[in-house]
Every structure is written in structure tokens, then in C-alpha cells.
Motif scaffolding. Sequence first.
Motif, PDB file in Angstrom:
ATOM      1  N   ILE A  52      -9.313  -3.396   7.731  1.00 50.40           N
ATOM      2  CA  ILE A  52      -9.762  -2.264   6.912  1.00 50.40           C
ATOM      3  C   ILE A  52      -8.596  -1.342   6.586  1.00 50.40           C
ATOM      4  CG2 ILE A  52     -11.192  -0.177   6.950  1.00 50.40           C
ATOM      5  CD1 ILE A  52     -13.228  -1.823   8.601  1.00 50.40           C
ATOM      6  N   VAL A  53      -7.783  -1.038   7.593  1.00 51.06           N
ATOM      7  CA  VAL A  53      -6.645  -0.138   7.377  1.00 51.06           C
ATOM      8  C   VAL A  53      -5.610  -0.801   6.473  1.00 51.06           C
ATOM      9  CG1 VAL A  53      -4.748   1.024   8.543  1.00 51.06           C
ATOM     10  CG2 VAL A  53      -7.026   1.120   9.504  1.00 51.06           C
ATOM     11  N   ALA A  54      -5.408  -2.119   6.632  1.00 51.59           N
ATOM     12  CA  ALA A  54      -4.443  -2.826   5.786  1.00 51.59           C
ATOM     13  C   ALA A  54      -4.892  -2.826   4.328  1.00 51.59           C
ATOM     14  CB  ALA A  54      -4.247  -4.251   6.279  1.00 51.59           C
ATOM     15  N   SER A  55      -6.185  -2.951   4.088  1.00 49.90           N
ATOM     16  CA  SER A  55      -6.647  -2.905   2.703  1.00 49.90           C
ATOM     17  C   SER A  55      -6.468  -1.503   2.117  1.00 49.90           C
ATOM     18  CB  SER A  55      -8.104  -3.362   2.602  1.00 49.90           C
ATOM     19  OG  SER A  55      -8.931  -2.535   3.385  1.00 49.90           O
ATOM     20  N   GLY A  56      -6.665  -0.465   2.929  1.00 55.24           N
ATOM     21  CA  GLY A  56      -6.399   0.894   2.468  1.00 55.24           C
ATOM     22  C   GLY A  56      -4.919   1.131   2.214  1.00 55.24           C
ATOM     23  N   GLY A  57      -4.074   0.597   3.086  1.00 52.23           N
ATOM     24  CA  GLY A  57      -2.627   0.726   2.887  1.00 52.23           C
ATOM     25  C   GLY A  57      -2.152  -0.017   1.656  1.00 52.23           C
ATOM     26  N   LEU A  58      -2.724  -1.191   1.410  1.00 51.54           N
ATOM     27  CA  LEU A  58      -2.369  -1.947   0.213  1.00 51.54           C
ATOM     28  C   LEU A  58      -2.823  -1.216  -1.044  1.00 51.54           C
ATOM     29  CD1 LEU A  58      -1.032  -4.560  -0.749  1.00 51.54           C
ATOM     30  CD2 LEU A  58      -3.283  -5.625  -0.680  1.00 51.54           C
ATOM     31  N   ALA A  59      -3.985  -0.588  -0.975  1.00 52.86           N
ATOM     32  CA  ALA A  59      -4.451   0.208  -2.119  1.00 52.86           C
ATOM     33  C   ALA A  59      -3.496   1.376  -2.390  1.00 52.86           C
ATOM     34  CB  ALA A  59      -5.864   0.720  -1.858  1.00 52.86           C
ATOM     35  N   ALA A  60      -2.992   2.004  -1.334  1.00 49.57           N
ATOM     36  CA  ALA A  60      -2.046   3.110  -1.510  1.00 49.57           C
ATOM     37  C   ALA A  60      -0.746   2.631  -2.145  1.00 49.57           C
ATOM     38  CB  ALA A  60      -1.759   3.770  -0.162  1.00 49.57           C
ATOM     39  N   VAL A  61      -0.282   1.450  -1.739  1.00 47.00           N
ATOM     40  CA  VAL A  61       0.944   0.901  -2.329  1.00 47.00           C
ATOM     41  C   VAL A  61       0.721   0.537  -3.794  1.00 47.00           C
ATOM     42  CG1 VAL A  61       2.545  -1.050  -2.225  1.00 47.00           C
ATOM     43  CG2 VAL A  61       1.894   0.121  -0.139  1.00 47.00           C
ATOM     44  N   LEU A  62      -0.445  -0.006  -4.116  1.00 48.87           N
ATOM     45  CA  LEU A  62      -0.745  -0.328  -5.512  1.00 48.87           C
ATOM     46  C   LEU A  62      -0.849   0.939  -6.364  1.00 48.87           C
ATOM     47  CD1 LEU A  62      -3.279  -3.266  -5.104  1.00 48.87           C
ATOM     48  CD2 LEU A  62      -0.888  -3.371  -5.820  1.00 48.87           C
ATOM     49  N   ILE A  63      -1.384   2.006  -5.808  1.00 41.40           N
ATOM     50  CA  ILE A  63      -1.429   3.274  -6.535  1.00 41.40           C
ATOM     51  C   ILE A  63      -0.019   3.792  -6.777  1.00 41.40           C
ATOM     52  CG2 ILE A  63      -2.097   5.707  -6.324  1.00 41.40           C
ATOM     53  CD1 ILE A  63      -4.683   4.708  -4.984  1.00 41.40           C
ATOM     54  N   LEU A  64       0.854   3.650  -5.768  1.00 39.02           N
ATOM     55  CA  LEU A  64       2.258   4.036  -5.948  1.00 39.02           C
ATOM     56  C   LEU A  64       2.901   3.224  -7.056  1.00 39.02           C
ATOM     57  CD1 LEU A  64       4.857   5.530  -4.994  1.00 39.02           C
ATOM     58  CD2 LEU A  64       5.217   3.592  -3.450  1.00 39.02           C
ATOM     59  N   LEU A  65       2.600   1.938  -7.109  1.00 41.28           N
ATOM     60  CA  LEU A  65       3.145   1.085  -8.168  1.00 41.28           C
ATOM     61  C   LEU A  65       2.632   1.509  -9.544  1.00 41.28           C
ATOM     62  CD1 LEU A  65       4.923  -1.405  -8.662  1.00 41.28           C
ATOM     63  CD2 LEU A  65       2.874  -2.793  -8.458  1.00 41.28           C
ATOM     64  N   LEU A  66       1.359   1.870  -9.622  1.00 36.25           N
ATOM     65  CA  LEU A  66       0.806   2.346 -10.890  1.00 36.25           C
ATOM     66  C   LEU A  66       1.440   3.665 -11.323  1.00 36.25           C
ATOM     67  CD1 LEU A  66      -2.985   1.503 -10.497  1.00 36.25           C
ATOM     68  CD2 LEU A  66      -1.327   0.411 -12.016  1.00 36.25           C
ATOM     69  N   VAL A  67       1.688   4.551 -10.371  1.00 34.19           N
ATOM     70  CA  VAL A  67       2.337   5.827 -10.696  1.00 34.19           C
ATOM     71  C   VAL A  67       3.754   5.585 -11.189  1.00 34.19           C
ATOM     72  CG1 VAL A  67       3.238   7.959  -9.664  1.00 34.19           C
ATOM     73  CG2 VAL A  67       0.904   7.238  -9.199  1.00 34.19           C
ATOM     74  N   LEU A  68       4.475   4.672 -10.529  1.00 34.32           N
ATOM     75  CA  LEU A  68       5.835   4.351 -10.967  1.00 34.32           C
ATOM     76  C   LEU A  68       5.833   3.736 -12.364  1.00 34.32           C
ATOM     77  CD1 LEU A  68       7.435   2.940  -7.697  1.00 34.32           C
ATOM     78  CD2 LEU A  68       7.871   5.145  -8.785  1.00 34.32           C
ATOM     79  N   ALA A  69       4.836   2.896 -12.652  1.00 28.86           N
ATOM     80  CA  ALA A  69       4.740   2.306 -13.986  1.00 28.86           C
ATOM     81  C   ALA A  69       4.383   3.362 -15.031  1.00 28.86           C
ATOM     82  CB  ALA A  69       3.704   1.192 -13.987  1.00 28.86           C
ATOM     83  N   ALA A  70       3.517   4.315 -14.660  1.00 28.57           N
ATOM     84  CA  ALA A  70       3.142   5.373 -15.602  1.00 28.57           C
ATOM     85  C   ALA A  70       4.318   6.301 -15.896  1.00 28.57           C
ATOM     86  CB  ALA A  70       1.969   6.175 -15.052  1.00 28.57           C
ATOM     87  N   LEU A  71       5.180   6.484 -14.916  1.00 27.01           N
ATOM     88  CA  LEU A  71       6.359   7.326 -15.124  1.00 27.01           C
ATOM     89  C   LEU A  71       7.501   6.559 -15.782  1.00 27.01           C
ATOM     90  CD1 LEU A  71       6.416   9.276 -11.745  1.00 27.01           C
ATOM     91  CD2 LEU A  71       5.720  10.120 -13.979  1.00 27.01           C
ATOM     92  N   ASP A  72       7.265   5.303 -16.061  1.00 26.95           N
ATOM     93  CA  ASP A  72       8.244   4.418 -16.708  1.00 26.95           C
ATOM     94  C   ASP A  72       9.529   4.312 -15.872  1.00 26.95           C
ATOM     95  OD1 ASP A  72       8.927   2.608 -18.650  1.00 26.95           O
ATOM     96  OD2 ASP A  72       9.891   4.116 -19.931  1.00 26.95           O
ATOM     97  N   VAL A  73       9.320   4.134 -14.575  1.00 25.60           N
ATOM     98  CA  VAL A  73      10.435   3.964 -13.636  1.00 25.60           C
ATOM     99  C   VAL A  73      10.275   2.574 -13.016  1.00 25.60           C
ATOM    100  CG1 VAL A  73      11.702   5.017 -11.727  1.00 25.60           C
ATOM    101  CG2 VAL A  73      10.221   6.416 -13.140  1.00 25.60           C
ATOM    102  N   ALA A  74      10.395   1.564 -13.840  1.00 29.49           N
ATOM    103  CA  ALA A  74      10.194   0.192 -13.368  1.00 29.49           C
ATOM    104  C   ALA A  74      11.309  -0.253 -12.427  1.00 29.49           C
ATOM    105  CB  ALA A  74      10.106  -0.757 -14.550  1.00 29.49           C
ATOM    106  N   GLY A  75      12.434   0.414 -12.444  1.00 32.03           N
ATOM    107  CA  GLY A  75      13.538   0.062 -11.560  1.00 32.03           C
ATOM    108  C   GLY A  75      13.234   0.335 -10.099  1.00 32.03           C
TER     109      GLY A  75
END
Length: 133
Positions: free
Chosen positions: A63-86
Motif C-alpha cells: 500500500i505504501v509503495a503504491s502511494g510512493g509510486l503515485a507521488a513519484v508519478l505526480i513529480l514526473l507530471l509536474v516536471l513535464a508541465a514545467l517543461d523541465v524534461a532534463g
Amino acid sequence: MAIAAVFGALLAAEVLFLGGMPLLSDAGLNRFTVVFLVLFVGAVAGSLMVVQGRRGGWIVLMIVASGGLAAVLILLLVLAALDVAGLAWVAVLLSVGPLSCLVLAPQRSVREWSRAGAARRSAGGRRRAAPSR
């Protein structure tokens, strides 16, 4: 089973890192911080439960790993929205802990270790009294 607990500890460190980043700029206690605090405590508790052989430890880690993975995916989405693909490699590195817990925790060896009664197994020696000679 010990390797699942090690990756659970890695997950706890990653969640602490992700939750600590916003605290550096704003030291307030908000919903975001509380969610990461719950994930951190859950990862530590799940790791300890797996090491001790407690019932349901692998479920807590999942359960905690799925929550942690969701947090990492949200971070990835934020980075993509800020156009910081690097900086996407940061999200890939941070996904190691949650993905490993999701792979290792439901394995048969971990489930059998933490089944009912596993925490009460003897440390060694005989389980019954030997007949006296």
C-alpha cells in the motif's frame, strides 16, 4: 524477505526526501506534508513488520509503495508541465524504491514469512520437550 525490508527502508528514505523538499521553502504543516508523513511512517512500519515476521507486513509495504509510486508519478507530471524534461531522471531514480517494493513484497517467500503465527516461531532449538534419558 530481508531484501524486501531493505527496499522498504529505501522507500521510507525516498518518501522522506520527497516530503522534505517542500518543507525547505515553507516550514508549515499542511495536507501535503501530512500525506508524506503518513507514507513515511507506513514504510518504516511495513519494513519492521516484514523483518519481524508480523502478519500483514507485506500488505502494508504494498500500500505504501503504491502511494510512493503515485507521488513519484505526480513529480514526473509536474516536471513535464514545467517543461523541465532534463530532470526526468530524478523521477526515474526515485521510482526504484516503490517499484522494488511492489515487486518484492508480494513474493511467496515474504508472504509465507509473515503469515499468521510467523512472529511466534521459536528462535531455534526444540519445539517439544525431549524425553529424559
